[in-house]
Write a protein that holds these residues in place. Sequence first.
Motif, PDB file in Angstrom:
ATOM      1  N   TRP B  97       0.881  -1.117  -0.071  1.00 62.68           N
ATOM      2  CA  TRP B  97      -0.063  -0.328  -0.181  1.00 62.68           C
ATOM      3  C   TRP B  97       0.878   1.156   0.019  1.00 62.68           C
ATOM      4  O   TRP B  97       0.857   1.883   1.132  1.00 62.68           O
ATOM      5  CB  TRP B  97      -0.949  -0.122   1.241  1.00 62.68           C
ATOM      6  N   LEU B 100      -0.546   5.717   0.371  1.00 60.83           N
ATOM      7  CA  LEU B 100      -1.549   5.805   1.494  1.00 60.83           C
ATOM      8  C   LEU B 100      -2.715   6.786   1.337  1.00 60.83           C
ATOM      9  O   LEU B 100      -3.787   6.193   1.862  1.00 60.83           O
ATOM     10  CB  LEU B 100      -0.804   6.025   2.962  1.00 60.83           C
ATOM     11  N   ASP B 101      -2.573   7.684   0.414  1.00 55.73           N
ATOM     12  CA  ASP B 101      -3.803   8.421   0.255  1.00 55.73           C
ATOM     13  C   ASP B 101      -4.899   7.663  -0.584  1.00 55.73           C
ATOM     14  O   ASP B 101      -5.907   8.317  -0.723  1.00 55.73           O
ATOM     15  CB  ASP B 101      -3.537   9.824  -0.107  1.00 55.73           C
ATOM     16  N   ARG B 174      -3.721   4.132   8.544  1.00 59.77           N
ATOM     17  CA  ARG B 174      -2.709   4.968   7.790  1.00 59.77           C
ATOM     18  C   ARG B 174      -1.604   5.411   8.527  1.00 59.77           C
ATOM     19  O   ARG B 174      -0.499   5.505   8.147  1.00 59.77           O
ATOM     20  CB  ARG B 174      -3.426   6.050   6.833  1.00 59.77           C
ATOM     21  N   ARG B 178       2.185   4.028   8.368  1.00 62.94           N
ATOM     22  CA  ARG B 178       3.139   5.348   8.101  1.00 62.94           C
ATOM     23  C   ARG B 178       4.326   5.422   9.088  1.00 62.94           C
ATOM     24  O   ARG B 178       5.612   5.422   8.917  1.00 62.94           O
ATOM     25  CB  ARG B 178       2.615   6.517   8.241  1.00 62.94           C
TER      26      ARG B 178
END
Lengths: 244, 221
Positions: B97, B100-101, B174, B178
């Motif tokens: 992924w 991430l947005d 998210r 991160r």
Amino acid sequence: MSELFEPLLRSYDEKRRAELVAAYMAVEHAAEPVPEVRFPALREPALRRTVEEMLALSGRTLVRTAVKGGSPRWTSAYRDDVAEALAADPACVPPPDERAVLTLILIHSVAIPRATGLLPDDSWLSPYPTPLEELRRRSQLPIGELEAALRRLRLAGLVSQVKAGPDEQGGFVPGPQFHRLTEAARRRLQEELILAAGPGSPLAATIRARRHSRARAASQQAAAQQSGAQQSGGAEPTHQGENE
Amino acid sequence: MSAPVPAPVPSSAPSSVPAEVLARARARLLGAHSIAVSDPAPPGLVTASDGSRVWLLSPWPDGATPAVLEEYDIAPMPLDRPGQARRVLAAALRCCWPRLDEAPWPGERVPVGDVLEVYARMSRGDPELARRWATGELRRLHDTGWLLLDEEAATVRPGPRIALWPEDSLGSLRDLIRRLPRPPEPLPRVDEQAAPADERREPDVPHEPQEQGGPVEDAGE
């Protein structure tokens, strides 16, 4: 995401609707049967019928489990007619090595303790683990295949692993899915276990004879229905009648 | 469980069960199995498509998830090592992924070795042991539809169950992803984000991703 359930849920207010959804999720996803007292939608017969109808959309039904001096508990299972249809579909049946391993576990953990009076007649859950070594010896599967079969059986909830204790041997027992058996499924499993553990026994002969005559009756009935349907031009498919 | 599954039950099955009910029961039993995009999906199921296949999943009423069990203090189906399974899934998402947005599904196909490396960096103790644990966990996550693992090609990508996560539930995920260690190959700078996964894949694996073990060995460095 819930269009499937909308026709059944539409008429309820928000609170009732949430209760129905909670009961549905609980019987479908809990490891064990859930207590009726905790879920209003399982307690009240009218709501419980709606839960049953929600389950029936995917071929499931409610199963009430044995009461041991406490309040009734509920879980879900495939309806018998659906289970039968799924079992006739090769893609839905576990491969032979998984079935063999599961059968060995049922014989070792359930049939043998039951025969010696250590387990009650109607329990499919057992505190007597089948050791890995026993599975290895009896199944004659290479260890890699045996372990892969056990991994899939455990993931499916059909088998649970018991860790070895100071005085006990570890191993495998039937998993939480064995709560999810209708009356008819329990009976069938019991018969299968007799056929597997004592194929030459008089009891096994009786079971085979009974099945034979039942199958003959069913095929005669199906033939009669088919000729009836041809005459009437086929029936509208509707939901099956509720199980008890 | 997510291996190719033959076409749905023939309608001639000796059963009085309505076909759409049987199709939903079948989808539930098979877990997250897939059909070709061109095949009709049975009504009443949730579908997740990556453009070539469509995965069929059982719907949950009113967006409920099994997390509702927590409110009632009821135990869900047991997992052997739930913490480890979650961490391996997180490590896989860290790799699969990259943007991430966007939504995590369908995500990117990445070498298994990248995921093992991220997991090893997330874990205390022997990194080799961590990789071995994570390998078993990847198989379990594949069997349950959380990831799609291709053991031949040694690649992994998000599974169809991830497609069901509602967008408004992804915020904290998210943030978490991160904070995880980066995959071994340096992630691209923000302005190059579209290119790297393709660059990384294309020279090595032009069409059929059949290189066995290569990515794992690379990542094991």
